[in-house]
Design a protein around this motif. Sequence first.
Motif, short mmCIF file in Angstrom:
data_model
loop_
_atom_site.label_atom_id
_atom_site.label_comp_id
_atom_site.label_asym_id
_atom_site.label_seq_id
_atom_site.Cartn_x
_atom_site.Cartn_y
_atom_site.Cartn_z
N UNK A 20 -47.87 -15.46 -55.95
CA UNK A 20 -47.06 -14.57 -55.26
C UNK A 20 -48.02 -13.78 -54.45
N UNK A 21 -49.26 -13.67 -54.74
CA UNK A 21 -50.21 -12.70 -53.94
C UNK A 21 -50.40 -13.36 -52.65
N UNK A 22 -50.20 -14.66 -52.23
CA UNK A 22 -50.30 -15.25 -51.05
C UNK A 22 -49.60 -14.78 -50.27
N UNK A 23 -48.28 -14.47 -50.57
CA UNK A 23 -47.14 -13.89 -50.01
C UNK A 23 -47.35 -12.70 -49.37
N UNK A 24 -48.04 -11.72 -50.32
CA UNK A 24 -48.48 -10.46 -49.95
C UNK A 24 -49.51 -10.36 -48.96
N UNK A 25 -50.42 -11.19 -48.96
CA UNK A 25 -51.50 -11.17 -47.90
C UNK A 25 -50.88 -11.56 -46.82
N UNK A 26 -49.93 -12.72 -46.63
CA UNK A 26 -49.23 -12.67 -45.40
C UNK A 26 -48.55 -11.68 -44.75
N UNK B 129 -37.75 -13.77 -44.44
CA UNK B 129 -38.59 -13.06 -45.43
C UNK B 129 -39.57 -12.45 -44.81
N UNK B 130 -40.21 -11.37 -45.39
CA UNK B 130 -41.31 -10.32 -44.75
C UNK B 130 -42.29 -11.08 -44.16
N UNK C 85 -35.12 -10.22 -46.21
CA UNK C 85 -35.15 -11.24 -47.42
C UNK C 85 -33.63 -11.30 -47.99
N UNK C 86 -32.75 -10.75 -47.21
CA UNK C 86 -31.15 -10.99 -47.35
C UNK C 86 -30.84 -9.90 -48.55
N UNK D 107 -39.05 0.27 -42.70
CA UNK D 107 -38.93 -1.34 -43.05
C UNK D 107 -39.01 -1.25 -44.77
N UNK D 108 -38.21 -1.89 -45.23
CA UNK D 108 -38.33 -2.41 -46.47
C UNK D 108 -38.70 -3.88 -46.62
N UNK D 109 -39.87 -4.07 -46.85
CA UNK D 109 -40.77 -5.31 -46.66
C UNK D 109 -40.38 -6.07 -47.96
N UNK D 110 -39.41 -7.20 -47.88
CA UNK D 110 -39.07 -7.70 -48.85
C UNK D 110 -39.16 -9.07 -48.79
N UNK D 111 -39.40 -9.87 -49.84
CA UNK D 111 -39.07 -11.38 -49.86
C UNK D 111 -40.64 -12.08 -49.89
N UNK D 112 -41.84 -11.36 -50.13
CA UNK D 112 -43.00 -12.19 -49.96
C UNK D 112 -43.21 -12.91 -51.29
#
Length: 237
Positions: free
Chosen positions: A26-32, A210-211, A186-187, A10-15
């Motif tokens: 942005x870091x909030x997205x990485x944590x999720x 989104x990831x 993430x498209x 998986x290419x985990x993209x869109x955080x």
Amino acid sequence: MTEVPQHVTIIMDGNGRWARKQGKQRLFGHKEGVESVRACLEFAVEKGIRYLSVFAFSEENWNRPEEEVSGLMALMFKSVLNEEKTFMRNNVRFRVIGDVSRLKPDLLRVIRGLEERTAANTGTTLIVMLSYSGKWDITQAAQRYAQDALAAQREAREPAPLTEENFATYLSTAGIPDPDLMIRTSGEQRISNYMLWQCAYTEFYYTDVLWPDFRKNEFARALEAFSTRDRRYGKIK
Ligand code: IPE
Ligand code: IPE
Ligand code: MG
């Protein structure tokens, strides 16, 4: 569902975009996103997928602002410490692949520790691709092959022939079957210098999700799509 893939990557993209949508850093997205990794791992275990690899940080990602890089590394450190129980409970083997020479020594130490403690687990292997790029992988493989060939020459031995099969044993993914299915969230529809050699015959699945929103249901949908693919490998069926 008929056929379960042996290796899903998986290419985990869109955080970042996910976080922005919530008006957060942005870091909030990485944590999720870490929560999505856990959910997908549990689903992979349930489905009997042997290998789940996830692209967590690319060589190119080192060029992001210092604050984001250090935030991601700190998150990695915390996750390694936190997830051991999950891995043990689920018989998961943990591995990290990439140019780890660029990691801070304390992060590398906890990674190696967890790899050792989960090495005897026989269920799903979770492979975190960290500081990884496809071109790096092929280059380091070529360098190591050349070193072995030179050593053989020095000792007046015949160097092993450079076949595709032999070359693959020098790649960082040696011993791991090539991915059957590659998912990118993430498209974005590109490979972004990921497993270039290994994805030669991989089925690609793209989703706009989104990831941080990619959980079991989304994973199930991707597996469903995979099960309808006709893998011909250049032959006629
Ligand atoms: C993926 O999310 C995680 C990493 C590359 C580390 P991004 O951080 O690329 O999120 P977007 O693409 O900016 O939304
Ligand atoms: C690819 O995502 C790398 C990871 C998911 C770790 P990026 O967000 O860095 O890729 P580009 O820059 O959009 O190609
Ligand atoms: Mg991105």
